[in-house]
Structures are given as structure tokens and as C-alpha cells.
Design a protein around this motif. Structure first.
Motif, PDB file in Angstrom:
ATOM      1  N   ARG A  53       2.200   1.908  -3.412  1.00  0.00           N
ATOM      2  CA  ARG A  53       1.148   2.498  -4.248  1.00  0.00           C
ATOM      3  C   ARG A  53       1.007   3.992  -3.946  1.00  0.00           C
ATOM      4  N   GLU A  54       1.048   4.340  -2.667  1.00  0.00           N
ATOM      5  CA  GLU A  54       0.937   5.748  -2.280  1.00  0.00           C
ATOM      6  C   GLU A  54       2.120   6.567  -2.782  1.00  0.00           C
ATOM      7  N   ARG A 100       0.829  -1.206   0.000  1.00  0.00           N
ATOM      8  CA  ARG A 100       0.000   0.000   0.000  1.00  0.00           C
ATOM      9  C   ARG A 100       0.865   1.258   0.000  1.00  0.00           C
TER      10      ARG A 100
END
Length: 90
Positions: free
Chosen positions: A78-79, A75
Motif C-alpha cells: 500500500r505504501e 501495508r
């Protein structure tokens, strides 16, 4: 880590768990990590093949807490701007 250039994009085709953690810290200990971070900083598209994420191989064997840690690291990538793609879409 294995990288490829495809149509102007940088594609991560294999990402070991230790390098996954290093990238999320914004640290480059080797040339490939530096290449990924430089691409992100310069605004290039960085894609990562979902099948290349090593931690997914351990879904059935790793303790839930350990596995969830790597889900959180994915995650974070992705950020940071890394686009995770399925192989069939590439």
C-alpha cells in the motif's frame, strides 16, 4: 500472480505469498512482477483485489507471527502505491 488491465489500471487478481514478498523488495523475478513495478514507477494506478491475497486464506491456521508478517507486507505494498480493493467495489 495474475494480472488484468481494466480501464487503464493494472489489477492484481491473485497474489501468492512468495510474490508478495518479492514485490515489497522491489525485485522482479518474472514478467508479472516486472510489469507491476514498471506500472508503479511510471505512475499508473495499480490495484489489488483483496480476495486475491493468498495469505488471507491462512488466517485461522498460521501462527500469529507469520500472519502478522504478511499483514506488514500488505501495508508495504500500500505504501508503494498499490490500492487494495474489495471485489464488490470493482
Amino acid at each position: 500472480m495474475r494480472l488484468e488491465e481494466r480501464g487503464g489500471d493494472l489489477v492484481i487478481t491473485q497474489l501468492p505469498v512468495e510474490q508478495m514478498g518479492i514485490l515489497t523488495l522491489g525485485v522482479a523475478l518474472c514478467g508479472e512482477e516486472k510489469q507491476v513495478l514498471e506500472a508503479l514507477l511510471s505512475g499508473r494506478k495499480v490495484r489489488m483485489l483483496e480476495s486475491g491475497l493468498e495469505y488471507k486464506q491462512y488466517k485461522r491456521t498460521a501462527p500469529m507471527g507469520v500472519f502478522q508478517k504478511f499483514v506488514a507486507l500488505e501495508r508495504e505494498l500500500r505504501e508503494m502505491g498499490v490500492c487494495v480493493i474489495r471485489d464488490r467495489h470493482w
